[in-house]
Design a protein around this motif. Structure first.
Motif, short mmCIF file in Angstrom:
data_model
loop_
_atom_site.label_atom_id
_atom_site.label_comp_id
_atom_site.label_asym_id
_atom_site.label_seq_id
_atom_site.Cartn_x
_atom_site.Cartn_y
_atom_site.Cartn_z
N THR A 192 0.86 -1.18 0.00
CA THR A 192 0.00 0.00 0.00
C THR A 192 0.89 1.23 0.00
OG1 THR A 192 -0.14 0.01 2.42
CG2 THR A 192 -1.89 -1.13 1.21
N TYR A 193 0.35 2.31 -0.48
CA TYR A 193 1.13 3.54 -0.56
C TYR A 193 0.25 4.72 -0.23
CZ TYR A 193 -1.12 3.71 -5.11
OH TYR A 193 -2.04 3.72 -6.12
N ASP A 194 0.88 5.80 0.10
CA ASP A 194 0.15 7.01 0.44
C ASP A 194 0.72 8.14 -0.39
OD1 ASP A 194 -0.35 9.13 3.34
OD2 ASP A 194 -1.67 8.68 1.66
N THR A 195 -0.15 8.84 -1.10
CA THR A 195 0.27 9.96 -1.91
C THR A 195 -0.93 10.85 -2.19
OG1 THR A 195 1.35 10.62 -3.98
CG2 THR A 195 -0.13 8.73 -4.09
N SER A 196 -0.68 12.11 -2.43
CA SER A 196 -1.72 13.03 -2.84
C SER A 196 -1.63 13.33 -4.33
CB SER A 196 -1.61 14.34 -2.05
OG SER A 196 -0.34 14.92 -2.25
N GLU A 197 -0.67 12.70 -5.00
CA GLU A 197 -0.46 12.92 -6.42
C GLU A 197 -1.37 12.03 -7.25
OE1 GLU A 197 3.68 11.98 -6.61
OE2 GLU A 197 4.27 14.07 -6.33
N SER A 198 -1.61 12.45 -8.46
CA SER A 198 -2.40 11.63 -9.38
C SER A 198 -1.52 11.00 -10.46
CB SER A 198 -3.48 12.49 -10.05
OG SER A 198 -2.88 13.56 -10.75
N ASP A 199 -0.32 11.54 -10.62
CA ASP A 199 0.60 11.04 -11.65
C ASP A 199 1.80 10.41 -10.96
OD1 ASP A 199 2.70 12.57 -14.22
OD2 ASP A 199 1.93 10.52 -13.99
N TYR A 200 1.94 9.10 -11.09
CA TYR A 200 3.06 8.42 -10.45
C TYR A 200 3.24 7.05 -11.09
CZ TYR A 200 -0.91 6.57 -7.76
OH TYR A 200 -2.12 6.02 -7.39
N TYR A 201 4.31 6.38 -10.66
CA TYR A 201 4.65 5.07 -11.19
C TYR A 201 4.95 4.14 -10.02
CZ TYR A 201 5.27 7.88 -15.35
OH TYR A 201 5.05 8.75 -16.38
N LEU A 202 4.56 2.90 -10.18
CA LEU A 202 4.79 1.90 -9.14
C LEU A 202 5.59 0.74 -9.72
CD1 LEU A 202 1.18 1.95 -7.72
CD2 LEU A 202 3.20 2.82 -6.54
N PHE A 203 6.43 0.17 -8.89
CA PHE A 203 7.32 -0.90 -9.33
C PHE A 203 7.37 -2.02 -8.30
CE2 PHE A 203 9.47 1.78 -12.50
CZ PHE A 203 9.25 3.05 -11.99
N ALA A 261 7.96 -0.16 -4.88
CA ALA A 261 8.56 1.17 -4.94
C ALA A 261 7.66 2.14 -5.69
CB ALA A 261 9.94 1.11 -5.59
N TYR A 262 7.79 3.40 -5.33
CA TYR A 262 6.96 4.48 -5.88
C TYR A 262 7.87 5.54 -6.47
CZ TYR A 262 3.92 8.66 -5.57
OH TYR A 262 3.20 9.80 -5.83
N ARG A 263 7.46 6.09 -7.62
CA ARG A 263 8.17 7.24 -8.20
C ARG A 263 7.15 8.28 -8.59
NH1 ARG A 263 12.32 7.98 -13.39
NH2 ARG A 263 11.61 10.07 -13.89
N THR A 264 7.38 9.50 -8.19
CA THR A 264 6.48 10.57 -8.58
C THR A 264 6.59 10.84 -10.09
OG1 THR A 264 5.89 12.87 -8.24
CG2 THR A 264 8.21 12.34 -8.08
N GLY A 265 5.51 11.24 -10.67
CA GLY A 265 5.55 11.60 -12.08
C GLY A 265 5.55 13.09 -12.30
N SER A 266 5.40 13.83 -11.18
CA SER A 266 5.18 15.27 -11.33
C SER A 266 6.45 16.09 -11.23
CB SER A 266 4.19 15.76 -10.28
OG SER A 266 4.70 15.51 -8.98
N SER A 267 7.52 15.57 -10.74
CA SER A 267 8.77 16.33 -10.63
C SER A 267 9.93 15.50 -11.14
CB SER A 267 9.03 16.75 -9.18
OG SER A 267 9.24 15.63 -8.37
N ASN A 268 10.88 16.17 -11.69
CA ASN A 268 12.00 15.46 -12.30
C ASN A 268 13.14 15.28 -11.30
OD1 ASN A 268 10.77 15.24 -14.79
ND2 ASN A 268 11.36 17.31 -15.34
N THR A 269 12.99 14.27 -10.47
CA THR A 269 14.07 13.96 -9.54
C THR A 269 14.57 12.54 -9.67
OG1 THR A 269 12.58 13.22 -7.80
CG2 THR A 269 13.10 15.57 -7.85
N GLY A 270 13.76 11.66 -10.18
CA GLY A 270 14.16 10.27 -10.32
C GLY A 270 14.19 9.51 -9.02
#
Lengths: 116, 114
Positions: free
Chosen positions: A24-35, A93-102
């Motif tokens: 399970t994950y917690d985020t307020s974002e709508s754009d993201y990637y899961l692995f 694992a989770y990666r945000t899609g909204s900011s370019n940090t990797g």
């Protein structure tokens, strides 16, 4: 801040059977990637499967599939026809899609034992 | 072979010693990052870089320094090793865009501080 939780420290499955690992994950974002990553005793991190949040269809890679429930913020991994070589630690694992940090945010990991 | 190369694979340090963990990639990836793996805690981000000359702190940066003078290299420096830094360290790299999404990890460095 985003968090990822894997509540099962250890799981076991009989060879040839099916097992599901929870995430399970917690985020307020709508754009993201899961692995899902696999880490065998060799320590190497191996990508198993990934899911884009904007896609409704669950990702599948051979014997590995996910159940992505966006509203519930759940991302479980199903391994069908388990093999001895599937024994490893698995990380969600989770990666945000909204900011370019990797940056990747990992769960605590689940150790999977496969019994012959 | 293309990929992420980490050296050394194993290291034992005495408290207070300094050392540098090396990480190099030959895939022209913009993003590079360092993680530490501890039992029951997964992988936690130490520092990351979005390109040469640009670095930022992650979740657990204290006691570690990084620099990125080239696209290929991203060394992690322990200035004064402490037993709490005993861990397995991973370097990872990826492209900046999401069109070719994927991370490549090094094989890890097991560090013991005594």
């Amino acid at each position: 801040a985003q968090t990822v939780t894997q509540s099962q420290p250890e799981m076991s499955v009989q060879e040839a059977e099916t097992v599901t690992l929870s995430c399970t994950y917690d985020t307020s974002e709508s754009d993201y990637y899961l692995f899902w990553y696999k880490q065998p005793p060799s320590r190497q991190m191996i990508l198993v499967i990934r899911q884009e949040a904007y896609k409704q269809q669950n990702a599948t890679e051979n014997r590995f599939s996910v159940n992505f429930q966006k509203a519930a913020k759940s991302f479980s991994l199903k391994i069908s026809d388990s093999q001895l070589g599937d024994a490893a630690m698995y990380f969600c694992a989770y990666r945000t899609g909204s900011s370019n940090t990797g940056k990747l945010i990992f769960g605590q990991g689940t150790t999977l034992q496969v019994k012959p | 072979n293309a990929g992420v190369t980490q050296t050394p694979k194993f290291q034992v340090l005495k408290t207070g010693q300094s050392m540098t963990l090396q990480c190099a990639q030959d895939m022209n990836h913009e993003y590079m990052s360092w993680y530490r793996q501890d039992p029951g805690m997964g992988l936690r981000l130490i520092h990351y870089s979005v390109g040469a000359g640009i670095t930022d702190q992650g979740e657990v940066p204290n006691g570690y320094n990084v620099s990125r003078s080239t696209t290929e290299d991203f060394p992690l420096r322990l200035l004064s090793a402490a037993p709490s830094q005993t861990s397995v360290y991973f370097c990872a790299s990826s492209y900046s865009g999401t069109a070719r999404l994927g991370y490549t990890f090094g094989s890890g460095t097991r560090l013991t501080v005594v």
